[in-house]
Design an enzyme around this catalytic site. Structure first.
Site: not given
Length: 434
Positions: A202, A238, A398
């Site tokens: 990620d 994220h 996600s």
């Protein structure tokens, strides 16, 4: 896409296909629906393979954008097995880097007629795949097309996270009581992940977040320039959010994850802006193949609509899964069939593609769908850890995928009911702990 009907190795049938068979046969379907059901079930056993050798529905603030941009003259070259020497060094970043430097020299020697300048060989890999990434001319590409050692040639390209709309909060320490996000409860609650390892491919992870157990020693960045090339620390948020859903600590403050205390390894393939070369994902999977162990889990909350019917990322994902390492993958957030997305379309007994379910157990409007999806999981309005020691609430596949990643570390995953309003009329089973 090359399609294969395999009647002898039923491990290649999608997990969803098997669950759908049970679902339809156990719910006393009307006779008029039996033919339709049969078509759905038998259609679902087709899988994509290597086709060539050469709150109800908010937007997903952190999905990989459907758009991708070709990197001019940069290519991912996958070689046939045995073309390069099998790397022998394993177990550390230094050993892996040494192996890759050795392979870089070998690529130069074995493909010396190409006369590739050393600086134009951007990366090599040798565990999940054999191959390299390079800046190449049209003449060099034509030569490679005729080289029998070459399995696949594909353009490399940039992938980008959609703009974030969340409002990050501060730290959760002090007198702030710990909360259990609704998604953690729905998948079966927290169960200790101590001693287990999750590889988070990620934007990195907040390496010193007080609510995360980050394995900094094995973490690394694959970004090649700027501040993001210096550390696996998360400059975007994220990756930290994903990591928290997998394994935020059960420590009375902040939030708790599905597998609290799990060792979280940050593999940074997206920079602070949320952008990254897709070849960096191949390298991250190669690193997992070199250093991971059977029983580990990988989370990949990324993957654009693919320009190819098969890709190096697809094949690397399959090869890592074949090592006994479980992989959770976000289905994508383009309201589209995930069969067109890499690596969401990958089918393997150890690969779990995950769609986004709302708190009302409805498929989110942005969520991708299709037969490659194995489970739906909570992905809407999910609170988790964030960069800078903070917390944030965002939505998307996600956010759904790491729920399944955590389950894979703590007993495995099974279905508990089916998501409503699935767009392909084949309801995804809702993921819970086995």
């Amino acid at each position: 896409m090359y399609l294969l009907l395999n009647t002898t190795k039923n491990q290649y049938f999608s997990k969803k296909s098997k669950q759908l068979l049970t679902f339809y046969l156990s719910n006393r379907m009307k006779k008029t629906n039996l033919k339709v059901a049969a078509l759905m079930i038998f259609g679902a056993i087709f899988i994509g393979c290597n086709d060539q050798d050469t709150l109800n529905s908010p937007s997903d603030e952190n999905a990989i954008d459907n758009e991708s941009k070709v990197i001019n003259n940069q290519y991912i070259i996958t070689l046939k097995k045995g073309t390069l020497s099998q790397p022998s060094s394993r177990g550390s970043k230094r050993a892996y880097n040494s192996s890759m430097e050795t392979l870089k020299s070998e690529v130069s020697n074995k493909f010396q007629t190409l006369k590739i300048e050393n600086d134009n060989i951007k990366a090599t890999f040798g565990y999940a795949l054999e191959g390299f990434v390079a800046k190449l001319t049209k003449a060099q590409i034509e030569e490679l097309k005729n080289d029998p050692r070459v399995k696949r040639i594909e353009e490399d390209y940039m992938i980008t996270l959609a703009p974030k709309k969340g409002k990050p909060g501060g730290g959760g320490g002090g007198s702030t009581p710990q909360e259990t996000p609704w998604g953690i409860t729905r998948v079966g609650g927290a169960a200790s992940g101590v001693g287990k390892t999750a590889w988070i491919i990620d934007s990195g992870i907040d390496l010193d977040h007080p609510d995360l157990n980050v394995d900094s020693g094995r973490s690394r960045t694959f970004v090649t320039s700027g501040k993001d090339a210096r550390s696996a620390d998360d400059g975007n948020g994220h990756g930290s959010h994903v990591a928290g859903t997998v394994g935020a600590l059960d420590n009375s403050t902040g939030v708790v994850g599905v597998a609290p205390g799990a060792n979280l390894v940050a593999l940074k393939v997206l920079d602070s802006r949320g952008s990254g070369q897709f070849s960096w994902t191949v390298q991250a999977l190669d690193y997992v193949a070199a250093n991971g162990s059977a029983g580990d889990a990988v989370n990949m909350s990324l993957g654009p609509r693919s320009r190819y019917t098969d890709s190096a990322v697809d094949q690397a994902t399959l090869n890592v899964a074949s090592l006994g390492i479980n992989i959770a993958i976000a289905a994508g957030n383009s309201d589209d069939d995930c069969s067109f997305y890499s690596p969401a379309r990958v089918n393997h007994p150890n690969v779990y593609t995950v769609s986004n379910m709302t708190i009302n157990e409805v498929l989110a409007s942005s969520s991708n769908y299709g037969d490659p999806v194995d489970y739906a999981a909570p992905g809407t309005s999910i609170k988790s850890t964030w960069k800078g020691g903070g917390y944030n609430t965002i939505s998307g596949t996600s956010m759904a995928s790491p729920h399944v990643c955590g389950l894979l570390l703590t007993g495995g995953v099974t279905g508990d009911g089916f998501v409503q309003q699935d767009k392909d009329n084949n309801p995804d089973p809702i993921a819970v702990r086995n």
